[in-house]
Write a protein that holds these residues in place. Structure first.
Motif, PDB file in Angstrom:
ATOM      1  N   ALA A  47       1.025  -1.267   0.037  1.00 20.96           N
ATOM      2  CA  ALA A  47      -0.144  -0.172  -0.050  1.00 20.96           C
ATOM      3  C   ALA A  47       1.017   1.378  -0.084  1.00 20.96           C
ATOM      4  N   VAL A  48       1.937   1.161   0.751  1.00 22.12           N
ATOM      5  CA  VAL A  48       2.858   2.338   0.866  1.00 22.12           C
ATOM      6  C   VAL A  48       3.766   2.560  -0.335  1.00 22.12           C
ATOM      7  N   GLY A  49       4.141   1.358  -0.844  1.00 23.69           N
ATOM      8  CA  GLY A  49       5.263   1.536  -1.670  1.00 23.69           C
ATOM      9  C   GLY A  49       4.927   1.019  -3.016  1.00 23.69           C
ATOM     10  N   GLY A  50       3.778   0.808  -3.529  1.00 20.36           N
ATOM     11  CA  GLY A  50       3.506   0.355  -4.803  1.00 20.36           C
ATOM     12  C   GLY A  50       3.687   1.293  -5.919  1.00 20.36           C
ATOM     13  N   ASP A  51       3.296   2.694  -5.470  1.00 20.76           N
ATOM     14  CA  ASP A  51       3.477   3.607  -6.520  1.00 20.76           C
ATOM     15  C   ASP A  51       4.747   4.149  -6.684  1.00 20.76           C
ATOM     16  N   ILE A  52       5.489   3.882  -5.885  1.00 20.27           N
ATOM     17  CA  ILE A  52       6.965   4.493  -6.030  1.00 20.27           C
ATOM     18  C   ILE A  52       8.080   2.979  -6.201  1.00 20.27           C
ATOM     19  N   ARG A  53       7.427   1.927  -6.701  1.00 20.44           N
ATOM     20  CA  ARG A  53       8.339   0.829  -7.034  1.00 20.44           C
ATOM     21  C   ARG A  53       8.894   0.260  -6.191  1.00 20.44           C
ATOM     22  N   TRP A  54       8.495  -0.142  -4.811  1.00 23.75           N
ATOM     23  CA  TRP A  54       8.975  -1.039  -3.983  1.00 23.75           C
ATOM     24  C   TRP A  54       8.596  -2.453  -4.431  1.00 23.75           C
TER      25      TRP A  54
END
Length: 190
Positions: A47-54
């Motif tokens: 949820a936190v990292g999906g849009d920043i490519r984690w």
């Protein structure tokens, strides 16, 4: 296809380095996830990292997630806004008095609301007092983290405002990945 990624490593070497952010207004609580849960940890991560490519943990098995959340001394602190998870900070103490902030961030809907500085301040303060909660470990001597050019646009500024100092920079070429979000297509604008 690849992209150039700059990674910055930052540290604090004394609890006096921490410059806490003001607590934002509203019903915001920060609570430790005391019951290790691979499912909840993976939810926070995606949820936190999906849009920043984690992506480094996406291929982990349930057993590997469980090993992460059950590490002795590891702590996950979650920010809640009106009862809804808004973000988290994951602490990993090492045996040498060093605590790494392994992951920190907010779910996109909660960014830009002054929650990040407060959550980071809280997490760093917990990192500095980990020795008090885990007898037998040396006192915390250093708290460190890394961020990169793929992270949120305010990440580096938040770290610097909280008193972190840059100690290393690396530049690498990494494979291009889609912004995944917690489900396929979640990071795309409607």
């Amino acid at each position: 296809m690849s992209i150039t990624v700059t990674t910055w490593s930052l540290e604090q070497t004394s609890p006096d380095d921490l410059r806490p952010a003001a607590e934002p207004a509203g019903d915001i609580r920060i609570v430790r996830a005391e019951e290790p849960s691979p499912e909840f940890s993976r939810f926070l991560y995606t949820a936190v990292g999906g849009d920043i490519r984690w992506t480094d943990r996406l291929g982990l098995t349930y057993a590997q997630w469980r090993e992460i959340v059950e590490r002795p001394g590891a702590e996950i602190w979650v920010a809640y806004v009106k009862g809804t998870p808004a973000g988290y900070v994951e602490l990993d103490p090492q045996d040498d008095g060093v605590v790494e902030i392994v992951y920190f961030g907010l779910i996109p809907a909660f960014r830009g609301r002054r929650i990040g500085g407060h959550l980071l301040s809280y997490g760093v303060a917990r990192a500095w007092d980990l020795a008090d909660r885990w007898p037998g470990r040396p006192g915390t001597k250093r708290v460190w983290l890394h961020t990169c050019s793929l992270d949120g646009e305010h990440a580096m500024d938040n770290y610097l405002r909280r008193g972190f100092r840059l100690f290393d920079t690396t530049v690498t070429e990494e494979p291009e990945t889609e912004n995944l979000g917690p489900w396929p297509g979640a990071a795309r604008s409607e």
